[in-house]
Enzyme design. Structure first.
Site, mmCIF file in Angstrom:
data_model
loop_
_atom_site.group_PDB
_atom_site.id
_atom_site.type_symbol
_atom_site.label_atom_id
_atom_site.label_comp_id
_atom_site.label_asym_id
_atom_site.label_seq_id
_atom_site.Cartn_x
_atom_site.Cartn_y
_atom_site.Cartn_z
ATOM 1 N N SER A 7 0.833 -1.194 0.000
ATOM 2 C CA SER A 7 0.000 0.000 0.000
ATOM 3 C C SER A 7 0.874 1.253 0.000
ATOM 4 O O SER A 7 1.737 1.408 -0.854
ATOM 5 C CB SER A 7 -0.964 -0.041 1.191
ATOM 6 O OG SER A 7 -1.983 0.920 1.051
ATOM 7 N N ASP A 65 -5.597 -3.799 -2.753
ATOM 8 C CA ASP A 65 -4.632 -3.510 -1.695
ATOM 9 C C ASP A 65 -4.056 -4.785 -1.079
ATOM 10 O O ASP A 65 -4.787 -5.699 -0.698
ATOM 11 C CB ASP A 65 -5.313 -2.674 -0.612
ATOM 12 C CG ASP A 65 -4.327 -2.034 0.335
ATOM 13 O OD1 ASP A 65 -3.717 -2.771 1.133
ATOM 14 O OD2 ASP A 65 -4.159 -0.809 0.275
#
Length: 756
Positions: A78, A224
Site C-alpha cells: 500500500s 490492496d
C-alpha cells in the site's frame, strides 16, 4: 675468535626473535583480516501499509540515511509500496520528503481543481447533482464504478515519482531490488509483483477495495495487499534479507462506544484482518532484526491532509531504535560508495518526437487531441506538464483513467497516451434527492433520475432523459449534438413536460395552492468556451395551464394556453464548487421574446440575470450577489412570473412568498469555516451570516412593501450526503423563518436558484 663467534650467536638469536614476533603478529592480525573480509549481512527494509499514515516511512528513511545503514532490498504494501518503490528506484530520503510534501493531496486523492478542468457542458450538467455517484447500465443491470474515488491524479503522482525507473521491467534490476504486495480478488491470494511497470505495481498495491478501482493485470484483479500481507517480512527474507528492518504503523484501538454503528463495525473488521496478518509477520522477527513501530496517534488512513505530521512521527520512532540500527551502520566512505551506486538522477525534461493515442473505442481521437495543450511533437515537456494534459483529458468525463508511457531517447521520445474508457459506460444513470422544510411545517421533496447514452456518433452526440417527481415533477428528453470535433458548437433539441405545486401568498399568508403544468419543445443552437462559458439561442413552443387546488382564487385559472418564445442565454462559471463555493464567479443571464406565432397566444419580453462573486479569505468565504428580472413588455405567462422567498433566495420569507413581474436583489454572506468534514473532498462545516435586500414589483397580492431588508444566520456546508443548510432568517416586514434544506435544491422561482 671468540668475539666473532659471539656476534654470530647474537645474530642467530635476533633472527629467531624476529621470526617469533612475526608469527605472533600474524596470529594476531589473521582474525581481524578474516573479520574485515566477512561480508556484511544483507538488509531488507519492509514498509507496512496504512494509507496516509505511510508518510511516516519517509521519516524512517531519513534516520537510516543519517545512521549510514544500507538497504539491499525493499518490500512494501500500500503506502509502503509507494514510499518503498520510490526509494528503490534511487531517490534519496531527503528528495522523497520534498516530493511527498509538495503533493497536493486534496487534488491527488480528492476533488480539488477537478471542476476547473471540466468542460462547461459537463460542469453545467453536474450542477444538477448533489453527489458524484454514477452507475452504468450493462445487460439490463446497474453497474457501479470499481471505486468511489478517482485514481487519475494519484497515478500521475506515482508515474512522476518513478518516471526514470518505469523502463526497468525486472524489479531485481532497480537500484535496490523491490517487491510490492497486492491481493488477487479473483483467487483470494497474495500476489508478489516483481516485474512490469513499477508505477502500476505501486498503484495495485494501494488499491483499497471500494475506494480505489482495482488494477487488472495478467488476468488478475488486484487490490490492496494489506488484506493478505500488510507487513511483508517473509517476502523480504525470500528476496535478500539476512536482517530485516520492519516498519509498522500503529493506531490506538477503538473504544466500545466507537463501534456502535454498522459502518464502524465494517471498517473495524478490515482493521482486525490486517492487524492479524501483520502481527503474524512481526512474530517471525528474530534478535538480529529491528522492529520499528510508529505510534500514529489520531492520524488515520484517510488523513492525507496530515501527511506533514506523519513524517516526524516516523523519524521519532526510528531514532528510538538507534542502538539496534547502529549495529548495521557502515563507515562513512563505504556508505557513500553504496549511496553513490544507487542514486539515480532524473531528467527534468523530455523532447517529444511523436505523441500517440491508444485505447479509444468510442471517443473521437480528435476530441482528445484538442485537450492536449502542452504535449505536441517537438515540445520539450516535464512530467508535470504531461500530467496536466492527461488530467485535462480525464476531466472530459469519459474515462476511468488516462495513462502515459515514454519510450525512446530523451531528445526524441515517443509519448504514448492510453485513455481507458469507462467500463460501465456508455449508458449511465444518476440519482438525486432533495428535501426542504420550514418552521411552519411545510415540507417539499424531489426525487430525480437522469439517464444518458453518450457517444452515439463520432462527434459525441448524447441522448439524455430525466424523470423527476415531487414538488416539481417533470419528464424531459433531449439530444445534445456537437457540430465539430472540438465540440465548441452544438445543437440541442428537447421536449419537456413539467408540473409544479405552487403555494400562493397574500401579505405573508398562504391563501391558495395551484397546480401549474406546462409542456414544450425547444431547439437550441449553442457555443461552448472551454470550461468557463456557454452561449445559447433557441426557439421554444408549447402550452401551459394553471389550476387552483385549494384556497382563494388569487390567480386567474388558465386552460391550456400557447406560449412560443425565442430564448437567448449565457452562463459563465468559474466557481470551485456549486454548494458553498469558496472562490470563483458565476454569471447567468436570460432573455425571452414571446410572440403570436407557432401557436403562441402570449406577446411579451422578459429579461433576468444574476452575478455572484466568491472571495476566499483565510479559509473562509465572502460572497457578493446581485440579481434581478423584469417584464419588459406584454404580460408574463403565469408559469414565468418571478418568485422570491426561501432558504436560498431570501431566507426569512417562505418559499415563493413574493410573486410578481419584476424584482431586484442584492446580498452578501460570509461563511466561517468551523471544521472539516472531509477536507480532501472540500467537505466542511460553515457558520454563515447573510445580509440582503430586495424588492418585488407588481406583486400579485397588490401589497407594496417597498424594499425589504433581511438578515440570516446559518449552519451548513458540503457533506458526503450532499449540501445542507439550516437557516434562521428575519425580514423587516416582521417575518421570521427557521428553514432546512438537504441535497438537491428545491426551485424557489427565479434565476437566483441557479446560484444554489
Amino acid at each position: 675468535m671468540g668475539k666473532p663467534a659471539c656476534l654470530g650467536c647474537q645474530a642467530l638469536l635476533l633472527t629467531g626473535l624476529l621470526a617469533l614476533a612475526g608469527a605472533a603478529v600474524a596470529d594476531a592480525v589473521a582474525p581481524a583480516a578474516a573479520a574485515s573480509a566477512t561480508p556484511r549481512p544483507r538488509i531488507g527494509l519492509v514498509l507496512g501499509g496504512g494509507g496516509a499514515k505511510g508518510a511516516a516511512h519517509v521519516g524512517v528513511l531519513q534516520v537510516l540515511d543519517e545512521l549510514r545503514v544500507p538497504v539491499d532490498c525493499v518490500t512494501g504494501t500500500s503506502m509502503g509500496a509507494l514510499v518503498g518503490g520510490t526509494f528503490a528506484a534511487g531517490m534519496p530520503a531527503a528528495e522523497i520528503e520534498r516530493e511527498v510534501l509538495a503533493i497536493n493531496w486534496a487534488k491527488t486523492v480528492g476533488t480539488e481543481g477537478l471542476r476547473d478542468r471540466t468542460p462547461i457542458r459537463e460542469k453545467l450538467a453536474g450542477e444538477n447533482y448533489t453527489n458524484n455517484i454514477e452507475f452504468g447500465i450493462k445487460r439490463g443491470r446497474l453497474q457501479a464504478p470499481g471505486g468511489l474515488l478517482k485514481t487519475q491524479d494519484i497515478e500521475d503522482v506515482i508515474r512522476g515519482l518513478v518516471a526514470h525507473a518505469r523502463v526497468v521491467r525486472d524489479f531485481d534490476d532497480l537500484p535496490i531490488p523491490f517487491r510490492a504486495v497486492a491481493t488477487d480478488m479473483l483467487g483470494g491470494q497474495m500476489v508478489v509483483l516483481d516485474s512490469g511497470d513499477l508505477s502500476v505495481a505501486m498503484r495495485a498495491s494501494m488499491s483499497v477495495p471500494g475506494a480505489f478501482a482495482p488494477v487488472t493485470l495478467d488476468g488478475r484483479v488486484l487490490s490492496d495487499g494489506g488484506m493478505m500481507r500488510n507487513l511483508p517480512v517473509d517476502i523480504a527474507r525470500h528476496l535478500c534479507a539476512d536482517v530485516v528492518i520492519a516498519v509498522s504503523l500503529a493506531s490506538p484501538p477503538p473504544k466500545a462506544e466507537d463501534l456502535l454503528s454498522a459502518v464502524a463495525l465494517a471498517g473495524r473488521s478490515l482493521d482486525v484482518m490486517i492487524d492479524a496478518n501483520q502481527n503474524a509477520q512481526l512474530a517471525t522477527l528474530g534478535p538480529q532484526d529491528v522492529s520499528i513501530v510508529v505510534p500514529m496517534g489520531n492520524i488515520g488512513s484517510a488523513s492525507f491532509e496530515r501527511v506533514p505530521d506523519a513524517i516526524p512521527l516516523g523519524r521519532a520512532a526510528a531514532e528510538k531504535m538507534k542502538a539496534e540500527l547502529g549495529r548495521y551502520a557502515l563507515p562513512e566512505e563505504q556508505y557513500l560508495a553504496w549511496r553513490h551506486g544507487i542514486d539515480r538522477a532524473t531528467r527534468p525534461t523530455t523532447r517529444l518526437a511523436e505523441v500517440r493515442l491508444e485505447g479509444l473505442r468510442r471517443v473521437n481521437p480528435g476530441y482528445v487531441r484538442a485537450q492536449l495543450k502542452l504535449v505536441k511533437p517537438g515540445a520539450e515537456v516535464t512530467n508535470a506538464q504531461i500530467a496536466e494534459d492527461t488530467g485535462r483529458v480525464f476531466a472530459l468525463g469519459d474515462f476511468e483513467r488516462v495513462e502515459y508511457d515514454i519510450s525512446g531517447p530523451p531528445d526524441a521520445a515517443t509519448l504514448e497516451i492510453r485513455a481507458v474508457e469507462k467500463g460501465w459506460g456508455p449508458n449511465y444513470i444518476r440519482f438525486d434527492l432533495g428535501l426542504a422544510a420550514d418552521g411552519d411545517g411545510q415540507l417539499q421533496a424531489l426525487l430525480r433520475a437522469d439517464g444518458s447514452r453518450t457517444w452515439v456518433n463520432a462527434y459525441g452526440g448524447a441522448w439524455n432523459n430525466t424523470l423527476q417527481i415531487g414538488t416539481q415533477s417533470l419528464v424531459q428528453t433531449d439530444f445534445y449534438q456537437p457540430l465539430d470535433v472540438r465540440q465548441r458548437f452544438f445543437v440541442q433539441p428537447l421536449a419537456r413536460v413539467e408540473m409544479n405545486i405552487e403555494d400562493i401568498y397574500s401579505d405573508g399568508e398562504r391563501v391558495a395552492r395551484y397546480f401549474q403544468r406546462e409542456g414544450y419543445g425547444q431547439l437550441d443552437l449553442g457555443m461552448n468556451l472551454d470550461s468557463r462559458a456557454q452561449f445559447r439561442i433557441g426557439l421554444r413552443s408549447g402550452w401551459y395551464e394553471a389550476k387552483r387546488d385549494t384556497g382563494l382564487t388569487v390567480l386567474p385559472e388558465k386552460g391550456w394556453t400557447g406560449d412560443s418564445t425565442i430564448q437567448v442565454g449565457m452562463v459563465w462559471d468559474t466557481r470551485d464548487a456549486v454548494g458553498v463555493p469558496t472562490r470563483g464567479t458565476f454569471i447567468n443571464a436570460k432573455y425571452a421574446h414571446g410572440g403570436n406565432w407557432l401557436g403562441g397566444d402570449e406577446d411579451y419580453d422578459v429579461a433576468e440575470g444574476v452575478i455572484t462573486r466568491v472571495i476566499p479569505f483565510r479559509g473562509d468565504a465572502l460572497q457578493l450577489m446581485v440579481g434581478g428580472g423584469k417584464e419588459l413588455s406584454g404580460d408574463l405567462p403565469l408559469t414565468d412570473q418571478f418568485r422570491i422567498g426561501g432558504i436560498r433566495t431570501f431566507p426569512g420569507l417562505q418559499r415563493g412568498e413574493l410573486r410578481g413581474t419584476s424584482y431586484w436583489y442584492a446580498g452578501t454572506s460570509y461563511n466561517w469555516k468551523l471544521a472539516d468534514i472531509q477536507s480532501l473532498f472540500s467537505q466542511a462545516l460553515y457558520a454563515g451570516l447573510r445580509l440582503q435586500a430586495g424588492r418585488m414589483g407588481d406583486r400579485i397580492d397588490n401589497v407594496n412593501d417597498g424594499a425589504l431588508y433581511g438578515i440570516a444566520g446559518s449552519l451548513g456546508g458540503r457533506s458526503p450526503a450532499g449540501p445542507f443548510i439550516l437557516s434562521l432568517g428575519y425580514v423587516d416586514n416582521g417575518s421570521w423563518q427557521l428553514q432546512l434544506a438537504i441535497g438537491r435544491p428545491i426551485p424557489e422561482g427565479s434565476i437566483l436558484d441557479e446560484v444554489r
